[in-house]
Design a protein around this motif. Structure first.
Motif, PDB file in Angstrom:
ATOM      1  N   MET B  48      -1.227   5.151  -4.374  1.00  0.00           N
ATOM      2  CA  MET B  48      -1.169   4.915  -2.935  1.00  0.00           C
ATOM      3  C   MET B  48      -0.679   3.501  -2.622  1.00  0.00           C
ATOM      4  O   MET B  48      -0.453   3.163  -1.470  1.00  0.00           O
ATOM      5  CB  MET B  48      -2.561   5.073  -2.310  1.00  0.00           C
ATOM      6  CG  MET B  48      -3.115   6.475  -2.299  1.00  0.00           C
ATOM      7  SD  MET B  48      -2.161   7.586  -1.261  1.00  0.00           S
ATOM      8  CE  MET B  48      -2.750   7.166   0.375  1.00  0.00           C
ATOM      9  N   LEU B  50      -2.527   0.905  -2.702  1.00  0.00           N
ATOM     10  CA  LEU B  50      -3.582   0.311  -1.887  1.00  0.00           C
ATOM     11  C   LEU B  50      -4.520  -0.499  -2.774  1.00  0.00           C
ATOM     12  O   LEU B  50      -5.722  -0.529  -2.579  1.00  0.00           O
ATOM     13  CB  LEU B  50      -4.386   1.400  -1.158  1.00  0.00           C
ATOM     14  CG  LEU B  50      -3.707   2.072   0.028  1.00  0.00           C
ATOM     15  CD1 LEU B  50      -4.564   3.197   0.577  1.00  0.00           C
ATOM     16  CD2 LEU B  50      -3.409   1.064   1.124  1.00  0.00           C
ATOM     17  N   ASP B  73       6.535  -2.125   2.081  1.00  0.00           N
ATOM     18  CA  ASP B  73       5.528  -1.558   2.975  1.00  0.00           C
ATOM     19  C   ASP B  73       6.078  -0.423   3.830  1.00  0.00           C
ATOM     20  O   ASP B  73       5.410   0.568   4.075  1.00  0.00           O
ATOM     21  CB  ASP B  73       4.968  -2.645   3.901  1.00  0.00           C
ATOM     22  CG  ASP B  73       3.937  -3.479   3.179  1.00  0.00           C
ATOM     23  OD1 ASP B  73       3.543  -3.078   2.064  1.00  0.00           O
ATOM     24  OD2 ASP B  73       3.536  -4.522   3.720  1.00  0.00           O
ATOM     25  N   ARG B  80       2.598   7.400   2.946  1.00  0.00           N
ATOM     26  CA  ARG B  80       1.150   7.547   3.051  1.00  0.00           C
ATOM     27  C   ARG B  80       0.780   8.386   4.260  1.00  0.00           C
ATOM     28  O   ARG B  80       1.277   8.156   5.354  1.00  0.00           O
ATOM     29  CB  ARG B  80       0.494   6.171   3.235  1.00  0.00           C
ATOM     30  CG  ARG B  80       0.295   5.404   1.984  1.00  0.00           C
ATOM     31  CD  ARG B  80      -0.493   4.139   2.326  1.00  0.00           C
ATOM     32  NE  ARG B  80      -0.090   3.061   1.440  1.00  0.00           N
ATOM     33  CZ  ARG B  80       0.212   1.830   1.847  1.00  0.00           C
ATOM     34  NH1 ARG B  80       0.151   1.510   3.116  1.00  0.00           N
ATOM     35  NH2 ARG B  80       0.561   0.921   0.963  1.00  0.00           N
TER      36      ARG B  80
END
Lengths: 279, 543, 316
Positions: B48, B50, B73, B80
């Motif tokens: 992900m 993250l 990003d 995402r």
């Protein structure tokens, strides 16, 4: 302890804070046995002098040496702020712990009482006390102390409430210990960190509040030198002797800054969340 | 679809993942299984992108034509929630408390498809219906705190599936839930995978869960993949020693050398019960919800009878909130029942004087679930383990220390542990310390509240062995509380099944598991994942 | 939700009642005869007796308390002995300076602190963040009245940009009045802004560590959108608590600041009354300030309802 200091000194806030704090305390201590000039000595010939060779911080409108007054004033600030913290901790922590241990109605009543005290900022209670008993340093201690009580009561209640449901408290209860004993043995030691940090912050705030009270004439009375009183006297001399206002103010800022840095540093060093990460 | 190749990850200076490679295809379920600290969650978060801020990665993560590792990003935000979605472990904290569930689900739809609010709401309604939360009873204007844990996890799933993602990652999606809810949520996930032809990565610590659910399996340990392949063949063959170890540990049954202590036989033999509770009721006051009607108390325990004989191990099972912990606290005399009686060794605990209670407490001790919070972090082991000796006043320092050493040896720890702090021990060792603390007063009864639930399977097996051995050597009786039937089955002589404050079934442990009578017991047995059963039930077509 | 409201309002009323008892009791314990204290040692026995009669001191304390309270509720605060005017007029006149000053300072401090705190949190570890943290660290060590003195020296005495103090009154128009309050408000606001921005920063950082922030990111929200839509409102919950406390501090702070700027506010009234030993005025002025603080705290409690929906349904 040695180990603690070793890790703590790596924390920049803590190191700076402890150095400044020690310096201020040292200054106050030295003032008992030595000051460059006698602070009760009036020397009209040398009045309102800006900082120069023999008077490092200059002189005031009575010709008193400002550096000496700052040293003696530190004594006063520390004494008042410390006494107020002791009142706050001494009453607030037991009240908070008691409320958390008993819970229910008592908790509600104690915390509502707290709210009432919160509605009296220290300046207001000082004004009332001064109206009744006349101004003075004791007055300032009581007013700031009263202000500190609910702060510590809330903090310790909150911390105690998070601790009570923990299993190790249950285990202590299963070992037959009563609530008072558990509070002393388990609850208070485990909230010591937050209390120490808050005490440092309250000490710093106490110095500011004391200066404010002395400034408006509700705190320490002349001839005892105090930083707030010095600022009050400086106000009318601002246009021709600004150093009289700048120097005591800086003394306050530096001591408060030192204590705040110390508090921040302690928080970082003692924070259980961070120390858990290190394990 | 997703292909991870040679992934390495370190956070700060600590290496977390070493050379992870795996892949997943559409419509398939890939399981990642491992004990805590194996790096399974970090693998998912890498996909992900993250990860925590101070992490450094190398290798490759390909998703369709995209390289995700160090992707910018903008690309990740497009992917995402749209193409890759994730469900987290803790449904209680994973939803924003200040926004309605409707807003939180619709948010992703409006973000990715740039549709008007009205359309997003319509689609949200459909999703809620699909995850079993019809909006007639769960309007979108609800806030997360108005839902139960299982319902929140359904909202999370609705949120994750809103955009029909190609890949869904579920990180321990059912660990925080009761077994019956776990079964429902897993079922929901499985049907969504089939409907939408998604790929699903299911991360779990529970071999039985992955055995039931997954097509392919990856076994991880210490940041490395130690075993991988088709789930069925991996778990049947148990070729890799670590896989075998996990499989054994998760269905471990401690050997017993003595026959179970059964209530029926004990009564016939005229044995006096050790503890006997009659018609226990515990009410809690609630907040009033209406100005004019007084609040109705919440009845946590509702007329419960419990009898335990010396040396007997009584299991107490039930879903969270059924009142088992409240019952345990009353049996430990840490909480006073609203009504009812508790006789311990012929002493009525509910009306006993403080002195009588102190004396009784020596015989009832307790072991808690969480090995991290059950010790005062500021005390050393010597003081921690000695704490219950407060009940035996007049001991000298030397005597106390001897008792502590004996207790430590009993649980397999050395005397050198005396001067250590609890944080210097692992979770399993701490649970041994907790048992030592409970043993030090030579109690007749130990109440163990979920004592192995927080432990990894291999540690769990060791602690179960220890509990069994102590029982036989010291003649202890246990009240063993658990939500995990497999653990109860492994240890207990008899079992009480609790449901909404009542005991709904009481019987010999093996009988209840093989032939449950009450609905609550049936549901629990059915929903409890079981490795052997799962392997037998795997469709014959799969390997 | 309505229950929550009623509870809060009842509590505020109860707090007010207890506070009034405290204020009243404090002046009851004046050592000696209040009339004697107020008139000084040179007063004649006749004058003292007359004042005692005037103040109703011959009646029992309970009766005097209730007549004081009923007076307060009806807006009758008694008569000032030294000013020879109704206390109500004195207080009403003065509070139109103190309250706007405190509110202005609160608005300023919030308007500065929240953006700065949020900015610092989003740029954690950057040079901007480090600078902000250093400046606020120093800022929060500065006593507001000293800052006021320095501002007066620099802006009024040295640069002669603004008047050094005084207040033209609201009758002279809004602009001159606000101008006169500007510097006092700035001196009150800046040190508070320093604290508030640090608190805002750490509140946002705490919020950013929550699971639901990760959920929002997993949904595909950008970092910015996550902060705006998910973190901000949660961050405001602890910030609101501090705002309530700060208002009390600011209102009390006006007492000191009014002294620096020679503003004829409630604070100066209290000091003059203390100096003149006019206990009735002290009592009423303090009560007014305390009541304002309690009222503002009630407003803060209600603001929680907006910020935290969990409070709208019974238990938090």
């Amino acid at each position: 302890m040695k180990q603690f200091l070793k890790t703590a000194m790596h924390n920049r806030s803590f190191a700076t804070g402890i150095v400044i704090t020690c310096f201020i305390v040292l200054m106050a201590a030295v003032s008992f046995i030595w000051t460059p000039y006698d602070v009760t000595n009036l020397d009209i010939t040398a009045k309102l002098k800006a900082p120069y060779g023999s008077h490092w911080f200059g002189t005031d409108h009575f010709g008193r040496d400002i550096f000496s007054m700052i040293m003696v004033g530190a004594r006063n600030s520390i004494a008042v702020a410390l006494a107020a913290v002791i009142i706050g901790v001494g009453i607030g922590v037991p009240v908070g712990c008691w409320a958390a241990a008993r819970g229910g109605q008592l908790d509600e009543v104690l915390m509502r009482g707290n709210d009432v005290v919160f509605a009296f900022p220290s300046l207001l209670s000082a004004a009332m006390i001064a109206a009744v008993f006349g101004p003075g340093a004791i007055n300032a201690i009581i007013a700031i102390g009263i202000f500190n009580i609910p702060v510590f009561a809330r903090l310790s209640r909150g911390a105690a409430l998070t601790l009570w449901p923990r299993d190790f408290i249950m285990a202590a209860r299963a070992a037959g210990k009563n609530k008072t004993r558990i509070t002393i043995e388990h609850i208070i030691p485990n909230m010591a960190n937050v209390l120490i940090v808050q005490a440092t912050v309250a000490f710093a705030l106490g110095i500011i509040l004391e200066a404010g009270l002395a400034y408006v004439g509700l705190g320490t009375q002349p001839p005892t030198p105090s930083w707030g009183k010095m600022l009050n006297e400086a106000q009318t001399m601002m246009s021709f002797a600004p150093h009289m206002a700048v120097i005591p103010g800086l003394a306050i800022v530096i001591s408060v800054l030192g204590l705040n840095l110390l508090g921040d540093g302690l928080r970082d060093v003692l924070d259980p969340r961070l120390s858990r990460k290190r394990d | 679809m997703l292909e991870i190749d040679g992934l390495k990850l370190s956070i700060g200076d600590t290496p977390i993942l070493k050379d992870i490679s795996l892949s997943i295809e559409p419509g398939k379920i890939l399981g990642i299984v491992g004990e805590s600290g194996s790096g399974k969650s970090m693998t998912a978060l890498s996909a992900m992108q993250l990860l925590p801020e101070d992490s450094a990665t190398s290798g490759s993560i390909r998703f369709n034509q995209h390289q995700l590792l160090d992707a910018d990003d903008g690309l990740m935000q497009d992917l995402r929630g749209n193409d890759i979605a994730m469900i987290f472990q803790e449904p209680m904290t994973a939803l924003n408390p200040v926004h309605t569930i409707g807003d939180q689900i619709a948010e992703g739809i409006m973000l990715h498809d740039r549709v008007a609010r009205q359309e997003a709401v319509t689609r949200t309604n459909g999703l809620m219906e699909r995850v079993g939360l019809p909006i007639s009873s769960f309007p979108l204007s609800r806030y997360p705190h108005e839902l139960s844990g299982g319902q929140r996890q359904r909202v999370m799933i609705a949120m994750a599936c809103a955009q029909n993602p190609e890949l869904l990652i579920a990180d321990e999606p059912t660990t925080a839930l009761d077994v019956t809810l776990q079964a429902q949520i897993l079922q929901l996930l499985r049907s969504l995978v089939e409907e939408q032809n998604m790929g699903l990565i299911l991360i779990s610590h529970d071999l039985a869960v992955v055995a039931e659910m997954t097509d392919q399996l990856v076994v991880m340990r210490h940041g490395e993949i130690v075993d991988h392949g088709p789930t069925g063949s991996i778990l049947r063959a148990k070729k890799h020693p670590y896989t075998a170890q996990l499989a054994h540990a998760s269905s471990h049954i401690p050997e017993r050398s003595q026959p179970p202590v059964l209530s029926e036989l004990a009564t016939e033999a005229g044995l006096a019960p050790l503890i006997s509770a009659r018609q226990l009721i515990r009410d809690y006051p609630t907040k009033r919800t209406n100005l004019f009607t007084p609040a109705k108390p919440f009845r946590a325990v509702d007329g419960v009878d419990v009898t335990v004989y010396p040396g007997q191990t009584m299991g107490l099972v039930g879903e969270s909130g059924c009142g088992k912990s409240t019952l345990a606290r009353m049996l430990l005399a840490l909480d006073t029942p609203t009504s009812g009686s508790i006789q311990f060794n012929e002493l009525e605990l509910t009306s006993a004087s403080a002195d009588e209670l102190q004396a009784a407490r020596r015989n009832i001790q307790v072991v808690f679930q969480d090995p991290f919070s059950s010790f005062n972090p500021r005390h050393k082991v010597e003081r921690l383990v000695a704490e219950p000796l407060y009940l035996e006043p007049g001991l000298t320092v030397g005597e106390k220390q001897n008792r502590v050493v004996v207790a430590l040896e009993e649980v397999g720890l050395q005397a050198s542990a005396l001067s250590k702090y609890p944080h210097q021990f692992s979770g399993g060792q701490r649970q041994r310390l907790a048992i030592a603390r409970a043993l030090i007063t030579r109690p007749a009864l130990i109440v163990a509240d979920e004592p192995v639930s927080a432990l990894d399977v291999s540690i769990r097996a060791q602690v179960l062995d220890l509990l069994t051995e102590l029982r036989e050597r010291l003649g202890l009786a246990y009240i063993f509380i658990s939500h995990d039937l497999s653990v109860v089955k492994a240890l207990c002589d008899e079992v009480l099944v609790m449901d909404t404050g009542r005991i709904v079934e009481h019987g010999i442990a093996s009988d209840i598991f093989d032939n449950p009578q009450s609905d609550a017991a049936k549901m629990l047995v059915e929903a409890t994942p079981d490795l052997e059963r799962a392997l037998q039930n795997r469709p014959s077509g799969s390997r | 939700m309505i229950l929550f409201l009623i509870r809060k309002i009842l509590w505020a009323a109860a707090t007010l009642a207890v506070a009034s008892v405290l204020v009243f009791a404090a002046l009851e314990i004046v050592p000696g005869d209040p009339a004697q204290v107020m008139l000084g040692i040179n007063a004649t026995d006749d004058a003292i007796a007359a004042l005692r009669e005037d103040l109703g001191l011959n009646k029992p304390a309970l009766e005097r308390y209730f007549s004081w309270i009923f007076g307060l509720l009806q807006g009758d605060l008694g008569k000032s002995y030294t000013y020879s005017v109704a206390v109500r007029e004195l207080v009403a006149d003065r509070i139109t300076i103190s309250l706007p000053l405190a509110l202005l300072a609160l608005v300023m401090s919030t308007a500065i602190a929240i953006p700065v705190g949020l900015y610092a949190a989003t740029k954690r570890g950057s040079i901007a963040d480090t600078t902000i943290m250093a400046v606020t660290q120093v800022g929060y060590a500065i006593p507001n009245f000293w800052l006021a003195l320095l501002l007066v020296y620099i802006l009024a005495i040295w640069l002669q940009l603004v008047p050094a103090g005084g207040f033209p009154g609201w009758d002279g128009g809004l602009v001159p009045a606000l101008k006169a309050l500007f510097l006092p408000a700035v001196s009150l606001a800046l040190p508070q802004a320093a604290i508030l921005s640090r608190i805002t920063r750490s509140a946002l950082l705490d919020t950013m560590g929550e699971d639901y922030i990760r959920t929002a990111r997993a949904k595909g929200l950008s970092f910015r959108a996550t902060i705006w839509k998910h973190a901000l409102r949660n961050t405001m919950i602890p910030v609101l608590t501090i705002l309530g406390l700060q208002f009390a501090y600011l209102l009390a702070g006006t007492i000191v600041i009014e002294n620096v700027f020679y503003l004829p506010g409630l604070g100066r009234l209290i000091f003059q009354a203390i100096a003149l030993r006019d206990l009735i005025v002290v009592e009423s002025a303090v009560m007014m300030l305390v009541a304002t603080i309690i009222l503002i705290n009630l407003v803060v409690d209600l603001a929680y309802l907006w910020a935290d929906p969990r409070l709208r349904h019974g238990r938090p």
